[in-house]
Structure formats: C-alpha cells, structure tokens
Scaffold this motif. Sequence first.
Motif, PDB file in Angstrom:
ATOM      1  N   LYS A  98       0.873  -1.178   0.000  1.00 12.38           N
ATOM      2  CA  LYS A  98       0.000   0.000   0.000  1.00 12.38           C
ATOM      3  C   LYS A  98       0.901   1.216   0.000  1.00 12.38           C
ATOM      4  N   LEU A  99       0.843   1.980  -1.090  1.00  8.64           N
ATOM      5  CA  LEU A  99       1.777   3.084  -1.302  1.00  8.64           C
ATOM      6  C   LEU A  99       1.020   4.357  -1.665  1.00  8.64           C
ATOM      7  N   MET A 100       1.489   5.481  -1.164  1.00  6.67           N
ATOM      8  CA  MET A 100       0.889   6.770  -1.518  1.00  6.67           C
ATOM      9  C   MET A 100       1.970   7.842  -1.542  1.00  6.67           C
ATOM     10  N   ALA A 101       1.631   9.008  -2.113  1.00  8.96           N
ATOM     11  CA  ALA A 101       2.603  10.094  -2.230  1.00  8.96           C
ATOM     12  C   ALA A 101       1.983  11.395  -1.746  1.00  8.96           C
ATOM     13  N   ASP A 102       2.778  12.208  -1.065  1.00  8.81           N
ATOM     14  CA  ASP A 102       2.310  13.491  -0.515  1.00  8.81           C
ATOM     15  C   ASP A 102       3.185  14.616  -1.068  1.00  8.81           C
ATOM     16  N   ALA A 103       2.555  15.583  -1.753  1.00  9.73           N
ATOM     17  CA  ALA A 103       3.316  16.656  -2.417  1.00  9.73           C
ATOM     18  C   ALA A 103       3.357  17.956  -1.602  1.00  9.73           C
ATOM     19  N   ASN A 104       2.562  18.044  -0.537  1.00 12.32           N
ATOM     20  CA  ASN A 104       2.521  19.293   0.243  1.00 12.32           C
ATOM     21  C   ASN A 104       2.464  20.535  -0.645  1.00 12.32           C
ATOM     22  N   SER A 105       1.538  20.517  -1.600  1.00 16.97           N
ATOM     23  CA  SER A 105       1.254  21.723  -2.405  1.00 16.97           C
ATOM     24  C   SER A 105       2.383  22.138  -3.344  1.00 16.97           C
ATOM     25  N   ALA A 106       3.164  21.197  -3.843  1.00 14.81           N
ATOM     26  CA  ALA A 106       4.341  21.567  -4.658  1.00 14.81           C
ATOM     27  C   ALA A 106       4.022  21.756  -6.145  1.00 14.81           C
ATOM     28  N   TYR A 107       2.785  21.464  -6.574  1.00 12.62           N
ATOM     29  CA  TYR A 107       2.460  21.511  -8.012  1.00 12.62           C
ATOM     30  C   TYR A 107       1.369  22.538  -8.302  1.00 12.62           C
ATOM     31  N   ARG A 108       1.226  22.819  -9.616  1.00 11.70           N
ATOM     32  CA  ARG A 108       0.149  23.675 -10.102  1.00 11.70           C
ATOM     33  C   ARG A 108      -0.736  22.835 -11.010  1.00 11.70           C
ATOM     34  N   LEU A 109      -1.924  23.358 -11.304  1.00 10.73           N
ATOM     35  CA  LEU A 109      -2.836  22.625 -12.190  1.00 10.73           C
ATOM     36  C   LEU A 109      -2.188  22.389 -13.559  1.00 10.73           C
ATOM     37  N   SER A 110      -1.309  23.282 -13.967  1.00 12.29           N
ATOM     38  CA  SER A 110      -0.620  23.109 -15.255  1.00 12.29           C
ATOM     39  C   SER A 110       0.326  21.906 -15.252  1.00 12.29           C
ATOM     40  N   ASP A 111       0.559  21.297 -14.086  1.00 14.95           N
ATOM     41  CA  ASP A 111       1.368  20.065 -14.007  1.00 14.95           C
ATOM     42  C   ASP A 111       0.503  18.808 -14.151  1.00 14.95           C
ATOM     43  N   ALA A 112      -0.761  18.969 -14.531  1.00 10.87           N
ATOM     44  CA  ALA A 112      -1.681  17.815 -14.551  1.00 10.87           C
ATOM     45  C   ALA A 112      -1.156  16.667 -15.416  1.00 10.87           C
ATOM     46  N   ASP A 113      -0.616  16.962 -16.582  1.00 11.09           N
ATOM     47  CA  ASP A 113      -0.106  15.883 -17.454  1.00 11.09           C
ATOM     48  C   ASP A 113       1.018  15.124 -16.766  1.00 11.09           C
ATOM     49  N   HIS A 114       1.874  15.866 -16.116  1.00  8.20           N
ATOM     50  CA  HIS A 114       2.980  15.248 -15.392  1.00  8.20           C
ATOM     51  C   HIS A 114       2.452  14.351 -14.263  1.00  8.20           C
ATOM     52  N   LEU A 115       1.522  14.864 -13.463  1.00 11.26           N
ATOM     53  CA  LEU A 115       0.971  14.091 -12.341  1.00 11.26           C
ATOM     54  C   LEU A 115       0.181  12.879 -12.828  1.00 11.26           C
ATOM     55  N   LYS A 116      -0.399  13.017 -14.016  1.00 11.05           N
ATOM     56  CA  LYS A 116      -1.176  11.902 -14.604  1.00 11.05           C
ATOM     57  C   LYS A 116      -0.302  10.649 -14.743  1.00 11.05           C
ATOM     58  N   GLN A 117       0.994  10.838 -14.929  1.00  9.17           N
ATOM     59  CA  GLN A 117       1.904   9.682 -15.051  1.00  9.17           C
ATOM     60  C   GLN A 117       1.903   8.810 -13.793  1.00  9.17           C
ATOM     61  N   LEU A 118       1.537   9.410 -12.656  1.00 10.46           N
ATOM     62  CA  LEU A 118       1.535   8.631 -11.410  1.00 10.46           C
ATOM     63  C   LEU A 118       0.424   7.579 -11.388  1.00 10.46           C
ATOM     64  N   ASP A 119      -0.592   7.762 -12.249  1.00 10.18           N
ATOM     65  CA  ASP A 119      -1.691   6.784 -12.295  1.00 10.18           C
ATOM     66  C   ASP A 119      -1.186   5.367 -12.557  1.00 10.18           C
ATOM     67  N   GLN A 120      -0.111   5.224 -13.333  1.00 11.34           N
ATOM     68  CA  GLN A 120       0.366   3.880 -13.699  1.00 11.34           C
ATOM     69  C   GLN A 120       0.885   3.096 -12.484  1.00 11.34           C
ATOM     70  N   PHE A 121       1.105   3.788 -11.336  1.00 10.12           N
ATOM     71  CA  PHE A 121       1.676   3.096 -10.171  1.00 10.12           C
ATOM     72  C   PHE A 121       0.624   2.715  -9.131  1.00 10.12           C
ATOM     73  N   TYR A 122      -0.673   2.834  -9.528  1.00  9.50           N
ATOM     74  CA  TYR A 122      -1.795   2.428  -8.661  1.00  9.50           C
ATOM     75  C   TYR A 122      -1.566   2.789  -7.192  1.00  9.50           C
ATOM     76  N   LEU A 123      -1.296   4.073  -6.964  1.00 10.29           N
ATOM     77  CA  LEU A 123      -1.156   4.569  -5.584  1.00 10.29           C
ATOM     78  C   LEU A 123      -2.524   4.557  -4.904  1.00 10.29           C
ATOM     79  N   MET A 124      -2.522   4.417  -3.577  1.00 13.25           N
ATOM     80  CA  MET A 124      -3.779   4.509  -2.817  1.00 13.25           C
ATOM     81  C   MET A 124      -4.379   5.900  -2.965  1.00 13.25           C
ATOM     82  N   MET A 125      -3.501   6.902  -3.022  1.00 16.92           N
ATOM     83  CA  MET A 125      -3.939   8.295  -3.134  1.00 16.92           C
ATOM     84  C   MET A 125      -2.720   9.193  -3.364  1.00 16.92           C
TER      85      MET A 125
END
Length: 368
Positions: A184-211
């Motif tokens: 069970k794995l998850m990642a916490d960014a503490n507000s480090a991204y902007r909405l314009s990073d959505a494509d970049h963050l979308k790459q995290l979907d492939q790792f089936y994080l809990m959240m």
Amino acid sequence: MRLERITLREIRMPLVHFFETSFGRTTERRMILVEAAGEGASGWGEVTCGENPFYNEEWTESAWLILRDYAAPRVLGGEIAGAAEAGARTAHIRGHQMARAGLEAAMWDLEARLAGRPLWRHIGGTRTEIACGVSIGIQDSVEQLLGKIETELAAGYQRIKIKIKPGWDVEVVRAVRERFPAIKLMADANSAYRLSDADHLKQLDQFYLMMIEQPLAHDDIIDHAALQARLDTPICLDECIRNARMAEQAIEMRACGIINIKLGRVGGFAEARRIHDVCRERGVPVWCGGMLEAGVGRAHNIALSTLDNFVLPGDVSASRRYWKRDIITPPVEVTPAGVIQVREEPGFGYALDLDYIRQITVREETLR
Ligand code: OSB
Ligand code: MG
C-alpha cells in the motif's frame, strides 16, 4: 469545568533523522506543551505547528503569542460547559487553528481525567487498536529511500507514504513500485504543483497509488477538483481542509476522494469529529495525519484515530522513529502487525516524563 491556570512550555527535541518535505527539511522540533489545570487535575495538549510558517501560516512563535494573548484569557476563570465548548470560546480568532487546538486538546484531556475515563472513549471512539502507516521524507538518494521503506515494512507498518516534489516524483515512485509491487503506497506533495502540471501528475496513475495527497495549492479546492477529474488516483486533501464546511464543499465539488484529518490543522477534537462525521455521511474515508509530534500530540492522535470512520492506516507511528527519548512513558509502540494497542488509562493514556520535560524546556509561562 473551571480552569485555574494554564502553563505554556516550549520544548526542543532533535529528530532521530531529518524529515524533508517539498517545503523544507526539519532537524529539530520546537513544540509548545499546554497544561490546563483546574479542579485538582491537569490536562495536557501539544501545539503541532512547524518551526516556520511553511506548512501553513503558523509557527512556534505565532502559536505562543496567540495562546498567551488571545486563547488562554478566553478560557481562564469563568465556568465552561465542557471541552466540547472550548473551541467555540476561541473561534473569534481567525486562523491559528494549531495554537487553539493545543489548548482545546488539553481541555479534552482534563475533562476525560476528571471523569476517570480514557480520552478515546470520552470522544466516542470505538477501535481498540489502530492501523499504522509511516510517512517517509525526501531522502538524499533513491537507494536510501528504498532502504528506509524496507526497514519500515519489516517493522510491520501497513502502508508507506513518500514525500514528492518536482524532480523527486515519477521516477522515484517508479523505483519504489518496481522494488515493492504489492505494498500500500501513496505520495504526498505538500502543495508543490500547479494545475498546469496535470499531465505530469497523470503519469503517477500507472503506479496504482492509494492516493496522492495535497498536490496543489494549500488554499485551493477548485483546482483540485479540476485535477481529480483528470486522475484515476484518488486525491487526498490535507492542507486545504481546515473545518467541516470546507470538507463538505471539497467533497461536493469532487475535489478529493479521501481526507486526512489533523487535530491541529482543524482546531481540535470538536472540529475533527465534525469533519469525521461529514465524511462518514458521504462515504469518504479518513485517516489521521501527523506533524512529527512528541508523545502528547501522538497520544491525542491515537485517541482521534479510534473514531469509526478512520478506516485507512494513518501517519501515527512509534515514538522511536522520531525521538531517542519521548516525553511520555511508555513510548508509543507499534506491534509487528502494524497496529497501536489503545490504552485504558484515564486521559490520553500515557504518563508524562516530567523530569525530561523539565530538562528540555526553554521557556515557560503560567497564566491565571
Ligand atoms: O503533510 O502530512 C504532512 C510532517 C510535517 C508537515 C506536514 C506533513 C508531515 C508528515 C509527517 O507527513 C507525518 C508524521 O510522521 O508525523
Ligand atoms: Mg500531508
């Protein structure tokens, strides 16, 4: 309930290992302990803010002044209906939830002690053991991170959260997933991204994080809703949720699928419970976040985690991960099954190590 005295103490404690998030590295904690005394007993609370106003707007210095000049005078002297009313007494203060929560929690502890009941039962908790995860900060190398994860899994922890930031994200999560495909794995960014990073963050979907926790701005629910619409991975909000109304609005807007509740961030037990209830009514799971607490704050987190909608493992872990010596005895221990056994002693359930607290106190002030 009548309070005769409130004593504030600032303590300093070096962390066993530095803790790094997207907003900076912490090596030593400065906490304020709040002792609320009345009717022949004392209750204790801990202010969980950081040393700098980087997680939210509060820090040790601001909390001291808010408590001394605004919060404590509102609860001293007169009769108070009970701890459930303590938060309302200081609700005229805008923001500064962590300072207010330290006092509120002390009053809940006092009330539970006066009733001879464990705090967790007093707030309506039902769980007798709570599931534990760990939050692992940004490391100097991926190898170091993998080693830490290995250690925590071997200790029994049920889920791993890693901190991410631009430049320490997709490739790091990929390396962790390759080494540990089933955890069970998850990642916490503490507000480090902007909405314009959505494509970049979308790459995290492939790792089936809990959240993914709090990817966007600390005060922006609308952009989180836009991001959530594009991600398969549930967003968990942390910084954004300061009260039950904001939780309701975030859920309504589909800005998140999960909420992290921190006692300090929301101003104390009464508001934490309201958020818990709002989430339960809407089918949103919650878990208990941490702020590198010493024993008093850690014990309060354990009590909070016994409420029934705390269905996901939280960031409440053993004292030894943070401190060589904790300010409570016994220290908080986690079993090899990755749970903390809840205690039956009155109040928050642990004894204070007053000798040690005295040794590490750098300032003290009593208000009457
Ligand atoms: O965002 O959850 C967070 C620590 C400091 C500030 C913010 C956070 C954290 C943690 C640590 O993740 C949780 C803990 O182990 O206490
Ligand atoms: Mg967080």
